[in-house]
Design a protein around this motif. Structure first.
Motif, PDB file in Angstrom:
ATOM      1  N   ARG A 109      -2.266 -24.483 -24.552  1.00 23.32           N
ATOM      2  CA  ARG A 109      -1.472 -25.365 -25.414  1.00 23.32           C
ATOM      3  C   ARG A 109      -0.083 -25.502 -24.812  1.00 23.32           C
ATOM      4  O   ARG A 109       0.638 -24.520 -24.670  1.00 23.32           O
ATOM      5  CB  ARG A 109      -1.363 -24.806 -26.827  1.00 23.32           C
ATOM      6  CG  ARG A 109      -0.672 -25.751 -27.815  1.00 23.32           C
ATOM      7  CD  ARG A 109      -0.718 -25.168 -29.199  1.00 23.32           C
ATOM      8  NE  ARG A 109      -0.289 -26.123 -30.220  1.00 23.32           N
ATOM      9  CZ  ARG A 109       0.769 -25.948 -31.000  1.00 23.32           C
ATOM     10  NH1 ARG A 109       1.511 -24.856 -30.858  1.00 23.32           N
ATOM     11  NH2 ARG A 109       1.089 -26.845 -31.910  1.00 23.32           N
ATOM     12  N   LEU A 110       0.236 -26.715 -24.453  1.00 19.83           N
ATOM     13  CA  LEU A 110       1.555 -27.002 -23.901  1.00 19.83           C
ATOM     14  C   LEU A 110       2.504 -27.439 -25.007  1.00 19.83           C
ATOM     15  O   LEU A 110       2.094 -28.094 -25.959  1.00 19.83           O
ATOM     16  CB  LEU A 110       1.469 -28.097 -22.844  1.00 19.83           C
ATOM     17  CG  LEU A 110       0.485 -27.890 -21.698  1.00 19.83           C
ATOM     18  CD1 LEU A 110       0.609 -29.038 -20.699  1.00 19.83           C
ATOM     19  CD2 LEU A 110       0.685 -26.562 -21.032  1.00 19.83           C
ATOM     20  N   SER A 111       3.757 -27.074 -24.857  1.00 23.75           N
ATOM     21  CA  SER A 111       4.799 -27.499 -25.786  1.00 23.75           C
ATOM     22  C   SER A 111       5.932 -28.137 -25.009  1.00 23.75           C
ATOM     23  O   SER A 111       6.180 -27.797 -23.848  1.00 23.75           O
ATOM     24  CB  SER A 111       5.341 -26.308 -26.580  1.00 23.75           C
ATOM     25  OG  SER A 111       4.336 -25.694 -27.341  1.00 23.75           O
ATOM     26  N   CYS A 112       6.611 -29.044 -25.667  1.00 23.92           N
ATOM     27  CA  CYS A 112       7.777 -29.689 -25.069  1.00 23.92           C
ATOM     28  C   CYS A 112       8.863 -29.756 -26.135  1.00 23.92           C
ATOM     29  O   CYS A 112       8.719 -30.477 -27.121  1.00 23.92           O
ATOM     30  CB  CYS A 112       7.430 -31.080 -24.580  1.00 23.92           C
ATOM     31  SG  CYS A 112       8.866 -32.046 -24.033  1.00 23.92           S
ATOM     32  N   GLU A 113       9.897 -28.990 -25.926  1.00 23.66           N
ATOM     33  CA  GLU A 113      11.026 -29.012 -26.845  1.00 23.66           C
ATOM     34  C   GLU A 113      12.072 -29.982 -26.321  1.00 23.66           C
ATOM     35  O   GLU A 113      12.431 -29.941 -25.138  1.00 23.66           O
ATOM     36  CB  GLU A 113      11.613 -27.618 -26.994  1.00 23.66           C
ATOM     37  CG  GLU A 113      10.678 -26.635 -27.669  1.00 23.66           C
ATOM     38  CD  GLU A 113      11.332 -25.311 -27.976  1.00 23.66           C
ATOM     39  OE1 GLU A 113      10.628 -24.386 -28.407  1.00 23.66           O
ATOM     40  OE2 GLU A 113      12.555 -25.189 -27.779  1.00 23.66           O
ATOM     41  N   SER A 114      12.543 -30.842 -27.197  1.00 26.37           N
ATOM     42  CA  SER A 114      13.542 -31.820 -26.790  1.00 26.37           C
ATOM     43  C   SER A 114      14.869 -31.534 -27.468  1.00 26.37           C
ATOM     44  O   SER A 114      14.921 -30.942 -28.537  1.00 26.37           O
ATOM     45  CB  SER A 114      13.080 -33.232 -27.133  1.00 26.37           C
ATOM     46  OG  SER A 114      13.078 -33.422 -28.535  1.00 26.37           O
ATOM     47  N   SER A 115      15.919 -31.971 -26.833  1.00 22.40           N
ATOM     48  CA  SER A 115      17.249 -31.911 -27.423  1.00 22.40           C
ATOM     49  C   SER A 115      18.023 -33.128 -26.957  1.00 22.40           C
ATOM     50  O   SER A 115      17.736 -33.685 -25.890  1.00 22.40           O
ATOM     51  CB  SER A 115      17.982 -30.627 -27.018  1.00 22.40           C
ATOM     52  OG  SER A 115      18.141 -30.559 -25.623  1.00 22.40           O
ATOM     53  N   GLY A 116      18.937 -33.550 -27.808  1.00 19.55           N
ATOM     54  CA  GLY A 116      19.788 -34.673 -27.437  1.00 19.55           C
ATOM     55  C   GLY A 116      19.270 -36.034 -27.840  1.00 19.55           C
ATOM     56  O   GLY A 116      19.970 -37.036 -27.672  1.00 19.55           O
ATOM     57  N   ILE A 117      18.049 -36.100 -28.371  1.00 20.52           N
ATOM     58  CA  ILE A 117      17.535 -37.385 -28.858  1.00 20.52           C
ATOM     59  C   ILE A 117      18.100 -37.605 -30.251  1.00 20.52           C
ATOM     60  O   ILE A 117      17.932 -36.763 -31.127  1.00 20.52           O
ATOM     61  CB  ILE A 117      16.005 -37.396 -28.885  1.00 20.52           C
ATOM     62  CG1 ILE A 117      15.464 -37.211 -27.469  1.00 20.52           C
ATOM     63  CG2 ILE A 117      15.493 -38.708 -29.472  1.00 20.52           C
ATOM     64  CD1 ILE A 117      13.948 -37.136 -27.386  1.00 20.52           C
ATOM     65  N   THR A 118      18.750 -38.716 -30.430  1.00 12.92           N
ATOM     66  CA  THR A 118      19.545 -38.921 -31.643  1.00 12.92           C
ATOM     67  C   THR A 118      18.773 -39.565 -32.786  1.00 12.92           C
ATOM     68  O   THR A 118      19.350 -39.814 -33.845  1.00 12.92           O
ATOM     69  CB  THR A 118      20.774 -39.777 -31.315  1.00 12.92           C
ATOM     70  OG1 THR A 118      20.319 -41.032 -30.777  1.00 12.92           O
ATOM     71  CG2 THR A 118      21.664 -39.078 -30.292  1.00 12.92           C
ATOM     72  N   TYR A 119      17.510 -39.850 -32.601  1.00  9.90           N
ATOM     73  CA  TYR A 119      16.723 -40.429 -33.691  1.00  9.90           C
ATOM     74  C   TYR A 119      15.367 -39.738 -33.731  1.00  9.90           C
ATOM     75  O   TYR A 119      14.921 -39.142 -32.754  1.00  9.90           O
ATOM     76  CB  TYR A 119      16.562 -41.939 -33.494  1.00  9.90           C
ATOM     77  CG  TYR A 119      15.961 -42.337 -32.170  1.00  9.90           C
ATOM     78  CD1 TYR A 119      16.768 -42.500 -31.042  1.00  9.90           C
ATOM     79  CD2 TYR A 119      14.602 -42.561 -32.031  1.00  9.90           C
ATOM     80  CE1 TYR A 119      16.229 -42.863 -29.829  1.00  9.90           C
ATOM     81  CE2 TYR A 119      14.053 -42.930 -30.820  1.00  9.90           C
ATOM     82  CZ  TYR A 119      14.876 -43.076 -29.721  1.00  9.90           C
ATOM     83  OH  TYR A 119      14.340 -43.434 -28.505  1.00  9.90           O
ATOM     84  N   ARG A 120      14.716 -39.822 -34.885  1.00  8.18           N
ATOM     85  CA  ARG A 120      13.415 -39.170 -35.050  1.00  8.18           C
ATOM     86  C   ARG A 120      12.298 -40.084 -34.562  1.00  8.18           C
ATOM     87  O   ARG A 120      12.393 -41.297 -34.634  1.00  8.18           O
ATOM     88  CB  ARG A 120      13.192 -38.801 -36.510  1.00  8.18           C
ATOM     89  CG  ARG A 120      14.084 -37.670 -36.982  1.00  8.18           C
ATOM     90  CD  ARG A 120      13.723 -37.228 -38.388  1.00  8.18           C
ATOM     91  NE  ARG A 120      14.541 -36.093 -38.812  1.00  8.18           N
ATOM     92  CZ  ARG A 120      14.404 -35.501 -39.987  1.00  8.18           C
ATOM     93  NH1 ARG A 120      13.500 -35.932 -40.844  1.00  8.18           N
ATOM     94  NH2 ARG A 120      15.185 -34.483 -40.298  1.00  8.18           N
ATOM     95  N   GLY A 121      11.253 -39.451 -34.103  1.00  9.84           N
ATOM     96  CA  GLY A 121      10.045 -40.189 -33.761  1.00  9.84           C
ATOM     97  C   GLY A 121      10.117 -41.044 -32.524  1.00  9.84           C
ATOM     98  O   GLY A 121       9.557 -42.142 -32.498  1.00  9.84           O
ATOM     99  N   PRO A 122      10.769 -40.577 -31.446  1.00 11.70           N
ATOM    100  CA  PRO A 122      10.731 -41.385 -30.231  1.00 11.70           C
ATOM    101  C   PRO A 122       9.338 -41.401 -29.632  1.00 11.70           C
ATOM    102  O   PRO A 122       8.510 -40.547 -29.927  1.00 11.70           O
ATOM    103  CB  PRO A 122      11.700 -40.633 -29.306  1.00 11.70           C
ATOM    104  CG  PRO A 122      11.589 -39.220 -29.745  1.00 11.70           C
ATOM    105  CD  PRO A 122      11.437 -39.288 -31.238  1.00 11.70           C
ATOM    106  N   CYS A 123       9.086 -42.391 -28.809  1.00 13.84           N
ATOM    107  CA  CYS A 123       7.854 -42.408 -28.029  1.00 13.84           C
ATOM    108  C   CYS A 123       7.955 -41.285 -27.000  1.00 13.84           C
ATOM    109  O   CYS A 123       8.908 -41.227 -26.219  1.00 13.84           O
ATOM    110  CB  CYS A 123       7.688 -43.757 -27.352  1.00 13.84           C
ATOM    111  SG  CYS A 123       6.334 -43.808 -26.155  1.00 13.84           S
TER     112      CYS A 123
END
Length: 125
Positions: free
Chosen positions: A19-33
């Protein structure tokens, strides 16, 4: 400043799971592609599965029925559950996010995505 950090890769025997995970930071809106891609040395980066804001995905034929992409929109965290792994799934797996808000457009295309993680290696033997 957008950052994507993948984790969960490793070595596994055929028919195993990861199971791979990808944590994001800095995206200013919810639900990006966002999406998962994979690449082997000397080959083009292949789109595995993007996921749209509403949760709809367009998975590659090579992984249908074996891989499941999901996303936590509240945290903008992306997951890839990989079952029944095959040696041909061996690759560096990358997480990607769109460079700017694109509405419902979320293609399985390398050119669309503006942000990329460093990748996590998956090796199936």
């Amino acid at each position: 400043h957008v950052q994507l950090v993948e984790s969960g890769g490793g070595s596994v025997q055929a028919e195993g799971s990861l199971r791979l995970s990808c944590e994001s930071s800095g995206i200013t809106y919810r639900g990006p592609c966002m999406g998962w891609f994979r690449q082997n040395p000397g080959k083009e980066r292949e789109g595995v599965a993007p996921i749209r804001r509403g949760g709809r995905t367009t998975t590659a034929d090579s992984i249908k029925g074996r891989f499941t992409i999901s996303k936590d929109n509240a945290e903008n965290t992306l997951y890839l559950q990989m079952n029944s792994l095959k040696p041909e799934d061996t690759a560096m797996y990358y997480c990607a996010a769109e460079g700017e808000y694109g509405g419902n457009w979320c293609p399985r295309s390398v050119d669309y995505f503006g942000y990329w993680g460093q990748g996590t290696q998956v090796t199936v033997s």
